[in-house]
Design a protein around this motif. Sequence first.
Motif, PDB file in Angstrom:
ATOM      1  N   PHE A  57      36.867 -34.943  34.926  1.00  0.00           N
ATOM      2  CA  PHE A  57      36.222 -33.675  34.599  1.00  0.00           C
ATOM      3  C   PHE A  57      36.316 -32.752  35.811  1.00  0.00           C
ATOM      4  N   THR A  58      36.722 -31.514  35.568  1.00  0.00           N
ATOM      5  CA  THR A  58      36.915 -30.561  36.652  1.00  0.00           C
ATOM      6  C   THR A  58      36.239 -29.238  36.318  1.00  0.00           C
ATOM      7  N   GLY A  59      36.139 -28.372  37.357  1.00  0.00           N
ATOM      8  CA  GLY A  59      35.607 -27.033  37.172  1.00  0.00           C
ATOM      9  C   GLY A  59      34.105 -26.995  37.036  1.00  0.00           C
ATOM     10  N   GLY A  60      33.577 -25.777  37.085  1.00  0.00           N
ATOM     11  CA  GLY A  60      32.135 -25.598  36.974  1.00  0.00           C
ATOM     12  C   GLY A  60      31.597 -26.007  35.623  1.00  0.00           C
ATOM     13  N   ALA A  61      32.434 -25.879  34.575  1.00  0.00           N
ATOM     14  CA  ALA A  61      31.991 -26.250  33.227  1.00  0.00           C
ATOM     15  C   ALA A  61      32.117 -27.738  32.966  1.00  0.00           C
ATOM     16  N   ARG A  62      32.695 -28.490  33.918  1.00  0.00           N
ATOM     17  CA  ARG A  62      32.865 -29.935  33.796  1.00  0.00           C
ATOM     18  C   ARG A  62      33.595 -30.282  32.501  1.00  0.00           C
ATOM     19  N   THR A  63      34.847 -29.870  32.417  1.00  0.00           N
ATOM     20  CA  THR A  63      35.655 -30.147  31.241  1.00  0.00           C
ATOM     21  C   THR A  63      36.808 -31.084  31.580  1.00  0.00           C
ATOM     22  N   ALA A  64      37.212 -31.861  30.598  1.00  0.00           N
ATOM     23  CA  ALA A  64      38.389 -32.724  30.717  1.00  0.00           C
ATOM     24  C   ALA A  64      39.498 -32.133  29.855  1.00  0.00           C
ATOM     25  N   GLU A  65      40.727 -32.222  30.347  1.00  0.00           N
ATOM     26  CA  GLU A  65      41.843 -31.607  29.641  1.00  0.00           C
ATOM     27  C   GLU A  65      42.367 -32.524  28.538  1.00  0.00           C
ATOM     28  N   VAL A  66      42.508 -31.945  27.362  1.00  0.00           N
ATOM     29  CA  VAL A  66      43.095 -32.647  26.223  1.00  0.00           C
ATOM     30  C   VAL A  66      44.395 -31.942  25.867  1.00  0.00           C
ATOM     31  N   GLU A  67      45.462 -32.720  25.732  1.00  0.00           N
ATOM     32  CA  GLU A  67      46.778 -32.159  25.417  1.00  0.00           C
ATOM     33  C   GLU A  67      47.185 -32.581  24.014  1.00  0.00           C
ATOM     34  N   ALA A  68      47.557 -31.597  23.197  1.00  0.00           N
ATOM     35  CA  ALA A  68      47.994 -31.867  21.828  1.00  0.00           C
ATOM     36  C   ALA A  68      49.463 -31.488  21.682  1.00  0.00           C
ATOM     37  N   LEU A  69      50.187 -32.249  20.895  1.00  0.00           N
ATOM     38  CA  LEU A  69      51.614 -32.015  20.660  1.00  0.00           C
ATOM     39  C   LEU A  69      51.802 -31.481  19.244  1.00  0.00           C
ATOM     40  N   LEU A  70      52.578 -30.360  19.138  1.00  0.00           N
ATOM     41  CA  LEU A  70      52.798 -29.729  17.840  1.00  0.00           C
ATOM     42  C   LEU A  70      54.291 -29.548  17.593  1.00  0.00           C
ATOM     43  N   PRO A  71      54.798 -29.963  16.429  1.00  0.00           N
ATOM     44  CA  PRO A  71      56.175 -29.629  16.063  1.00  0.00           C
ATOM     45  C   PRO A  71      56.320 -28.116  15.942  1.00  0.00           C
ATOM     46  N   ASN A  72      57.499 -27.581  16.305  1.00  0.00           N
ATOM     47  CA  ASN A  72      57.697 -26.129  16.324  1.00  0.00           C
ATOM     48  C   ASN A  72      59.054 -25.804  15.706  1.00  0.00           C
ATOM     49  N   GLU A  73      59.220 -26.236  14.449  1.00  0.00           N
ATOM     50  CA  GLU A  73      60.524 -26.135  13.801  1.00  0.00           C
ATOM     51  C   GLU A  73      61.002 -24.691  13.674  1.00  0.00           C
ATOM     52  N   GLY A  74      60.100 -23.778  13.377  1.00  0.00           N
ATOM     53  CA  GLY A  74      60.503 -22.381  13.220  1.00  0.00           C
ATOM     54  C   GLY A  74      60.574 -21.601  14.516  1.00  0.00           C
ATOM     55  N   LYS A  75      60.280 -22.276  15.646  1.00  0.00           N
ATOM     56  CA  LYS A  75      60.290 -21.637  16.976  1.00  0.00           C
ATOM     57  C   LYS A  75      59.350 -20.428  17.022  1.00  0.00           C
ATOM     58  N   LEU A  76      58.237 -20.506  16.268  1.00  0.00           N
ATOM     59  CA  LEU A  76      57.286 -19.387  16.237  1.00  0.00           C
ATOM     60  C   LEU A  76      56.309 -19.434  17.407  1.00  0.00           C
ATOM     61  N   LEU A  77      56.024 -20.635  17.886  1.00  0.00           N
ATOM     62  CA  LEU A  77      55.075 -20.787  18.994  1.00  0.00           C
ATOM     63  C   LEU A  77      55.828 -20.693  20.313  1.00  0.00           C
ATOM     64  N   LEU A  78      55.371 -19.784  21.178  1.00  0.00           N
ATOM     65  CA  LEU A  78      56.040 -19.557  22.450  1.00  0.00           C
ATOM     66  C   LEU A  78      55.085 -19.824  23.610  1.00  0.00           C
ATOM     67  N   PRO A  79      55.617 -20.294  24.735  1.00  0.00           N
ATOM     68  CA  PRO A  79      54.771 -20.581  25.898  1.00  0.00           C
ATOM     69  C   PRO A  79      53.975 -19.345  26.330  1.00  0.00           C
ATOM     70  N   GLY A  80      52.713 -19.596  26.675  1.00  0.00           N
ATOM     71  CA  GLY A  80      51.844 -18.518  27.136  1.00  0.00           C
ATOM     72  C   GLY A  80      50.933 -17.961  26.066  1.00  0.00           C
ATOM     73  N   MET A  81      51.223 -18.231  24.784  1.00  0.00           N
ATOM     74  CA  MET A  81      50.363 -17.734  23.705  1.00  0.00           C
ATOM     75  C   MET A  81      48.985 -18.400  23.784  1.00  0.00           C
ATOM     76  N   TYR A  82      47.943 -17.603  23.498  1.00  0.00           N
ATOM     77  CA  TYR A  82      46.610 -18.182  23.366  1.00  0.00           C
ATOM     78  C   TYR A  82      46.498 -18.843  21.995  1.00  0.00           C
ATOM     79  N   ALA A  83      45.958 -20.035  21.990  1.00  0.00           N
ATOM     80  CA  ALA A  83      45.880 -20.823  20.753  1.00  0.00           C
ATOM     81  C   ALA A  83      44.431 -21.122  20.417  1.00  0.00           C
ATOM     82  N   ARG A  84      44.027 -20.751  19.222  1.00  0.00           N
ATOM     83  CA  ARG A  84      42.702 -21.126  18.729  1.00  0.00           C
ATOM     84  C   ARG A  84      42.845 -22.503  18.094  1.00  0.00           C
ATOM     85  N   THR A  85      42.189 -23.470  18.693  1.00  0.00           N
ATOM     86  CA  THR A  85      42.439 -24.874  18.389  1.00  0.00           C
ATOM     87  C   THR A  85      41.236 -25.527  17.725  1.00  0.00           C
ATOM     88  N   LYS A  86      41.503 -26.290  16.683  1.00  0.00           N
ATOM     89  CA  LYS A  86      40.478 -27.101  16.032  1.00  0.00           C
ATOM     90  C   LYS A  86      40.925 -28.558  16.070  1.00  0.00           C
TER      91      LYS A  86
END
Length: 537
Positions: free
Chosen positions: A409-438
């Motif tokens: 856990f890091t930072g003032g908010a004490r959060t742990a990083e979770v990494e999710a993997l997503l297929p991107n067949e249509g190449k619509l998702l590009l690096p740097g985009m903000y993602a609303r994640t559920k």
Amino acid sequence: MTDGKKQDFEILVVDDDKDLCHVIVDTMTEQGYRATFVETTEEALKKINLRTPDLLLLDLEVPAMGGFVLCQKIHENPATKRLPIIFLSVRDSDIDRKTAMGLGADFYISKPFRRSVLLKEVENLLTRKPAPDELIGPSATHDPVRATHGADVVRATHASPLQTPALAPRLKALASWSAAHKKYSIPSALAVTAMLVAGSIWFYHAVVTKVIAEKTGVDGAVSVNVIEAAFAPFQDVLSNIGTIKGGSEIELRFQTEGNIQHIFFGNGDAVKQGQAIAVLDQTQSKIKLDRAKQEYFRYEKLYALGGVSKDKLDEAKIQLDYAQSELNKTVIRANQDGIFGGRDASVGEFVTPQKRIGTVVSINNVVVNVGIIEKDIDKIYPDQKVIVTVETYPNVEFKGKVKTVDVIFTGGARTAEVEALLPNEGKLLLPGMYARTKIVVYEKDSVLAVPNDAVEKTEGGHQVYIVNAEGKAEARAVEISYVSLVNSVVASGLEGGEKIIIQNPQDLKAGSAVKIADVEKPVTEASIPDGMQGGPK
């Protein structure tokens, strides 16, 4: 209210919880309203001064001046004193409620709140027709009415039927009449005043009796809201904001120093594995390579004639290979298919091996990184379903799975990083985009769920009240298998179609006669608000 009429109303959300703002704005937009949000009181004042919205949804602890001060400033301004305000706050004290009402707020809803409660209060307020002499502001008369259990709603009634009748004009007329008839003024005034007081008492009694009848029913039945039990898909999620990254991001650097002669790709260009990305000035490297070749060919001929030893020939071959290697170092090639980006160099620039030229990003698969707070980390594990949306394609859901869960856990908010993997067949998702994640932490295809404010704890477990065939409240023991922030999954004790009482009134008891005031839709997957997460019971 029709969707066409809803489009005429503009709602401004003022809250420093950006995730919640997005959820509220999306909810209001889905209902047909126009909605935006700001995160500070200063931004709110600027926006209100430019264009006054039809309704303000205001957090109590929004920076920098706070919700109370902002409410006061709005109602002190003649141009905005009639702006309706609903407070949304995690603070749940009577003092806060009374303060909000005293400053002119119209409603006070405690967080967490149900989506249906907020929408109902918004619609009621926007369709309310104020009286011509109604004041909305610190000088208005308020009669706080507090709902019990669940999301607490305090309503400020600006045109209450219990307001004092207009006695002042009558008393003034009485004084004038008494002055004109001094002989009879004292006894007459006393008699008339007694009549007015008696009339006022009768009026109050009649109005109070009417209000009580409306709330409880003429026959003394308790007015209740119910929800119809139904089996439906149920999903509980942890919502967060993350950032899209390439599935593999490889930084490009030259292996030697020199002046850049060519850069063949710009940001966003697609590249193939093996393609040359950039080249340094090769003049000196080519001269050295030509010399090494000539030297090697000369030793090769001499060796064939027996003029030199095998060691001399091998040494010449090493020199040739080295010269070729030095020439190769002047070229950067893509070592994977992807997108070139992050270009950080120009033609003619002198660079060293420490200088990054750009990055080749593989986007066949992308990853999204989100921070999960300490209390929720035990709900996350690899291969959980992840649903992602981005601003560019708001109506498209991209689905993937949790790949890794950090244990630090890091930072003032004490959060742990979770990494999710997503297929991107249509190449619509590009690096740097903000993602609303559920991240889906609980999901069932068919369960019976009820709002938490319908469930009461007992010594033996839990119970709810249902409306039986005789129109009376019946206590029913239930088994709860899962609890989210707003809903509970009932494993046993209820049947589909039964009407469960929600927001249980304080005077509700088993056997009480009840009158159904409102029937809400059953709890389904679509009715669960974003960010309302819970855990196993």
